[in-house]
Design an enzyme around this catalytic site. Structure first.
Site, PDB file in Angstrom:
ATOM      1  N   LYS A 119      88.962 -16.648  -6.058  1.00 31.78           N
ATOM      2  CA  LYS A 119      90.208 -15.926  -6.361  1.00 31.78           C
ATOM      3  C   LYS A 119      90.110 -15.166  -7.675  1.00 31.78           C
ATOM      4  CE  LYS A 119      93.108 -17.593  -3.006  1.00 31.78           C
ATOM      5  NZ  LYS A 119      94.334 -18.022  -2.429  1.00 31.78           N
ATOM      6  N   LYS A 201      86.373 -16.995   6.326  1.00 28.03           N
ATOM      7  CA  LYS A 201      87.526 -17.607   6.998  1.00 28.03           C
ATOM      8  C   LYS A 201      88.662 -16.593   7.174  1.00 28.03           C
ATOM      9  CE  LYS A 201      90.591 -19.380   3.493  1.00 28.03           C
ATOM     10  NZ  LYS A 201      91.707 -20.250   3.318  1.00 28.03           N
ATOM     11  N   LYS A 204      95.295 -15.261   5.093  1.00 26.41           N
ATOM     12  CA  LYS A 204      96.572 -14.544   5.095  1.00 26.41           C
ATOM     13  C   LYS A 204      96.496 -13.298   4.238  1.00 26.41           C
ATOM     14  CE  LYS A 204      99.403 -18.515   4.131  1.00 26.41           C
ATOM     15  NZ  LYS A 204      98.999 -18.889   2.796  1.00 26.41           N
TER      16      LYS A 204
HETATM   17  P1  ATP Z   1      95.455 -17.156   1.133  1.00 25.07           P
HETATM   18  O1  ATP Z   1      94.812 -16.103   1.976  1.00 25.07           O
HETATM   19  O2  ATP Z   1      96.773 -16.738   0.540  1.00 25.07           O
HETATM   20  O3  ATP Z   1      94.520 -17.822   0.198  1.00 25.07           O
HETATM   21  P2  ATP Z   1      95.182 -19.060   3.212  1.00 25.07           P
HETATM   22  O4  ATP Z   1      95.261 -18.311   4.493  1.00 25.07           O
HETATM   23  O5  ATP Z   1      93.856 -19.516   2.746  1.00 25.07           O
HETATM   24  O6  ATP Z   1      95.924 -18.278   2.111  1.00 25.07           O
HETATM   25  P3  ATP Z   1      96.704 -21.406   2.429  1.00 25.07           P
HETATM   26  O7  ATP Z   1      98.152 -21.288   2.171  1.00 25.07           O
HETATM   27  O8  ATP Z   1      95.808 -21.469   1.253  1.00 25.07           O
HETATM   28  O9  ATP Z   1      96.176 -20.262   3.391  1.00 25.07           O
HETATM   29  O10 ATP Z   1      96.442 -22.635   3.375  1.00 25.07           O
HETATM   30  C1  ATP Z   1      97.373 -23.274   4.200  1.00 25.07           C
HETATM   31  C2  ATP Z   1      96.667 -24.264   5.091  1.00 25.07           C
HETATM   32  O11 ATP Z   1      95.928 -23.585   6.098  1.00 25.07           O
HETATM   33  C3  ATP Z   1      95.652 -25.132   4.360  1.00 25.07           C
HETATM   34  O12 ATP Z   1      95.716 -26.442   4.863  1.00 25.07           O
HETATM   35  C4  ATP Z   1      94.336 -24.496   4.687  1.00 25.07           C
HETATM   36  O13 ATP Z   1      93.276 -25.425   4.613  1.00 25.07           O
HETATM   37  C5  ATP Z   1      94.578 -24.014   6.102  1.00 25.07           C
HETATM   38  N1  ATP Z   1      93.761 -22.849   6.417  1.00 25.07           N
HETATM   39  C6  ATP Z   1      93.742 -21.681   5.755  1.00 25.07           C
HETATM   40  N2  ATP Z   1      92.903 -20.808   6.341  1.00 25.07           N
HETATM   41  C7  ATP Z   1      92.375 -21.442   7.412  1.00 25.07           C
HETATM   42  C8  ATP Z   1      91.433 -21.067   8.429  1.00 25.07           C
HETATM   43  N3  ATP Z   1      90.899 -19.864   8.458  1.00 25.07           N
HETATM   44  N4  ATP Z   1      91.133 -21.971   9.371  1.00 25.07           N
HETATM   45  C9  ATP Z   1      91.678 -23.186   9.366  1.00 25.07           C
HETATM   46  N5  ATP Z   1      92.571 -23.615   8.446  1.00 25.07           N
HETATM   47  C10 ATP Z   1      92.910 -22.762   7.469  1.00 25.07           C
END
Ligand code: ATP
Ligand code: LTN
Length: 336
Positions: A119, A201, A204
């Site tokens: 980040k 991965k 969002k």
């Molecule tokens: P950002 O893009 O804002 O970092 P993020 O998509 O990584 O967000 P988080 O809010 O950090 O999402 O995570 C919410 C939950 O979703 C956490 O438990 C995280 O481990 C899970 N998660 C996030 N991305 C994935 C993915 N690609 N596959 C499976 N689980 C995920």
């Protein structure tokens, strides 16, 4: 909720940031497990709005997204009568314990966190102290409630390990204070990959809208995104090393249909990627349909949302205060 020790069910806690509408990755990797676990455990689920401001947020948009994320938690089927569903900033003990834990975490430990490194590269113009302290606030979220299990995607495992280290260290110095939590990482859907770059991965905050399926995307949008998903030139639907795009689509398909990998491979034997992609998109559309319908109902009822927020904040705060008081007493803060 107030069971005696003998009857007490395991306590499960997890939070999600309201940084945007969740992706299919968030849903399959985290939210879907939350719903499953809520039946047999003593659960707390929350919106990590304090964590979200480690990245700059536009105020009106932030308020809207936080409310929508809370509504989505209700829409996926979490029952506020059965579990505690809350907004992190409504429970001031999170920030309080977060500060205390900062003083029991070494700079070097926090500096090693992969998410911090990623980040800080991504937001090079705003590498703030909050981003650095993100994992200690997350540790506070977990330790405040004496959680036994924390369902998260595989990307959060390192933060969980840090939380365990902090808890063990604190307990070592002051005697048993915090429950040492275990990560709970679901098998399927643990790591849904980007549709455009399947070695990364699905996230969002990915700026490429084709990379992620969002939970509130229309069927049409979902179909288009899957049709443009990156695959390979082999043209055989099978799960194998190096076939990152197809492996990801197969994982999504099995997760949404409940079929095994072998069943899925057999189903698409001799068929082209076009047909396979359509089937994956249809499975995802069906999986998300009930959540989307339920979200539409909940988001239209602002009074219900606020009532649930108040109830969640009160219940969470009551539990959180017990741990915070215990912890402050042990450190030696003067009580009044
Ligand atoms: P950002 O893009 O804002 O970092 P993020 O998509 O990584 O967000 P988080 O809010 O950090 O999402 O995570 C919410 C939950 O979703 C956490 O438990 C995280 O481990 C899970 N998660 C996030 N991305 C994935 C993915 N690609 N596959 C499976 N689980 C995920
Ligand atoms: N960092 C987590 C969100 C989060 C969390 C938590 C998860 C904040 N606090 C406590 C589990 C327990 C993430 O998923 N990015």
């Amino acid at each position: 909720m107030e069971n005696t020790a003998a009857q007490r069910k395991p306590r499960v806690l997890s939070l999600i940031q309201p940084t945007s509408v969740p992706t299919l990755g968030n849903y399959l990797g985290a939210l879907k497990n939350w719903k499953k676990m809520s039946a047999d455990n003593d659960c707390l689920f929350g919106v990590a709005d304090l964590h979200a401001i480690t990245v700059r947020q536009e105020p009106a948009q932030f308020r809207k997204q936080s409310t929508e994320m809370f509504a989505l938690l209700l829409a996926i089927g979490l029952d506020p009568e059965q579990s505690i569903v809350f907004m992190q900033s409504h429970v001031p003990q999170h920030a309080q314990l977060g500060w205390l834990l900062n003083c029991y975490t070494q700079f070097g430990e926090a500096a090693r966190m992969t998410q911090f490194k990623e980040k800080s590269q991504k937001h090079a113009d705003n590498v703030n102290v909050g981003l650095f302290a993100y994992p200690t606030l997350m540790a506070a979220d977990i330790l405040l409630y004496q959680a036994n299990f924390v369902p998260v995607g595989a990307d959060q495992k390192q933060h969980l390990e840090l939380t365990r280290n902090i808890a063990e260290r604190f307990n070592g110095v002051y005697g048993s204070t915090f429950t040492v939590p275990e990560p709970y990482i679901g098998q399927v859907g643990a790591r849904v990959m980007s549709l455009q770059n399947p070695t990364q991965k699905m996230s969002k905050s990915d700026p490429n809208p084709k990379a992620s399926v969002m939970l509130l995307d229309t069927p049409d949008q979902i179909m288009k995104k899957f049709k443009s998903a990156v695959t390979d030139s082999e043209a055989v639907v099978r799960c194998a090393p190096g076939k990152d795009g197809i492996n990801n689509l197969l994982a999504i398909y099995t997760c949404c249909t409940g079929k095994t990998m072998e069943e899925a491979e057999a189903e698409f034997a001799g068929k082209g990627y076009g047909e396979f992609k359509t089937a994956v998109a249809e499975a995802v559309i069906e999986e998300l349909r009930p959540v989307q319908q339920s979200f539409e109902r909940v988001i239209g009822d602002k009074a219900y949302i606020e009532e649930c927020m108040k109830k969640g904040a009160e219940s969470a705060s009551r539990l959180a205060q017990r741990t915070l008081s215990k912890c402050m007493k042990k450190i030696g803060f003067k009580q009044i």
